[in-house]
Design a protein around this motif. Structure first.
Motif, PDB file in Angstrom:
ATOM      1  N   HIS A  31       0.832  -1.204   0.000  1.00 51.80           N
ATOM      2  CA  HIS A  31       0.000   0.000   0.000  1.00 51.80           C
ATOM      3  C   HIS A  31       0.871   1.260   0.000  1.00 51.80           C
ATOM      4  N   ASP A  33       0.821   5.280   0.297  1.00 47.13           N
ATOM      5  CA  ASP A  33       0.056   6.454   0.692  1.00 47.13           C
ATOM      6  C   ASP A  33       0.687   7.693   0.078  1.00 47.13           C
ATOM      7  N   HIS A  64      -2.853   4.693  -2.896  1.00 44.11           N
ATOM      8  CA  HIS A  64      -3.910   5.467  -2.236  1.00 44.11           C
ATOM      9  C   HIS A  64      -3.563   6.942  -2.378  1.00 44.11           C
ATOM     10  N   MET A  66      -3.954  10.510  -1.615  1.00 45.13           N
ATOM     11  CA  MET A  66      -4.525  11.528  -0.722  1.00 45.13           C
ATOM     12  C   MET A  66      -4.059  12.876  -1.242  1.00 45.13           C
ATOM     13  N   ASP A 176      -8.414   1.072   6.230  1.00 43.87           N
ATOM     14  CA  ASP A 176      -7.097   1.694   6.347  1.00 43.87           C
ATOM     15  C   ASP A 176      -7.046   2.638   7.562  1.00 43.87           C
TER      16      ASP A 176
HETATM   17 ZN    ZN Z   1      -3.694   4.506   2.908  1.00 44.55          ZN
END
Ligand code: ZN
Ligand code: DX5
Length: 214
Positions: A31, A33, A64, A66, A176
């Motif tokens: 994963h 971020d 992911h 953001m 998450d």
């Molecule tokens: Zn995440």
């Protein structure tokens, strides 16, 4: 259960050793971020870091985003080896905007997900659910690793699971934030398919921690 270790919590002074441990662990996803210092008050890493981490690891690279501009970052992360892109519902203008980005990600042959923050109503997903491969439920406010799991997330997972089952879809539910052995088990019972964990995995024995979440 799919386990997605979050590289946000890696000890970057010893990346190689930790990635070697992941290789022999039960984790099948990794994963990433991505934070832009705008959608969240933190900065993480760019596509080049993902690209260099692909060497020798046969994992699903779960990105992911953001960020406030997911269109821009989707392209650069796909160009650098992302297998799946998840962007935030909260930064999108309207449903058309969302569908356009979903189409772009799918046209590149990648999996697509949408993430919602803890205070966003799960119901907003209903009209777009059928176009998605996964939904990422944030169980902490996005921005930092090491926060405590927000208990209300359990009801949100159940609500989403019901929506997916009622519509006979095969969308994965990913959770998450604040995941450890105990909260992971609760999420699993509520209907989660993928658990993201950062601190719990990288601040403990990596293989054992992953095993305990499976
Ligand atoms: Zn995440
Ligand atoms: C938070 C990130 C998470 C984070 C999870 O903004 O999206 O993926 O790395 O970290 P832990 O497992 O430490 O809560």
């Amino acid at each position: 259960m799919i386990i997605a270790p979050s590289v946000l919590s890696l000890d970057y002074s010893d990346t190689k050793t930790q990635l070697e441990k992941l290789k022999v662990s039960k984790a099948t996803w990794l994963h990433f971020d991505v934070m832009d210092g705008h959608f969240v008050n933190n900065l993480s890493f760019g596509p080049h870091v993902l690209n260099t981490m692909k060497k020798g690891l046969d994992l699903f690279y779960d990105v992911h985003l953001m960020v406030s501009d997911p269109r821009f970052f989707s392209k650069s992360f796909i160009d650098n080896g992302a297998d799946g892109i998840t962007f935030h519902y909260e930064v999108m203008k309207d449903e058309n905007d969302i569908l356009e980005l979903i189409d772009y990600i799918k046209s590149r042959g990648k999996k697509v997900g949408i993430s919602i923050k803890p205070k966003t109503d799960v119901e907003v997903l209903r009209p777009i659910l059928k176009y998605l491969d996964l939904v990422l439920i944030m169980s902490v406010e996005p921005g930092f690793g090491g926060q405590a799991f927000i208990e209300e997330s359990v009801g949100r997972i159940r609500q989403l699971k019901k929506m997916i089952t009622d519509e006979n879809l095969s969308v994965l539910i990913e959770v998450d934030g604040g995941i450890n052995e105990e909260t992971g088990k609760i999420c699993k019972e509520a209907g989660a398919d993928v658990l993201v964990a950062g601190s719990y995995i990288f601040k403990n024995d990596i293989e054992k921690a992953i095993e305990s979440l499976c």
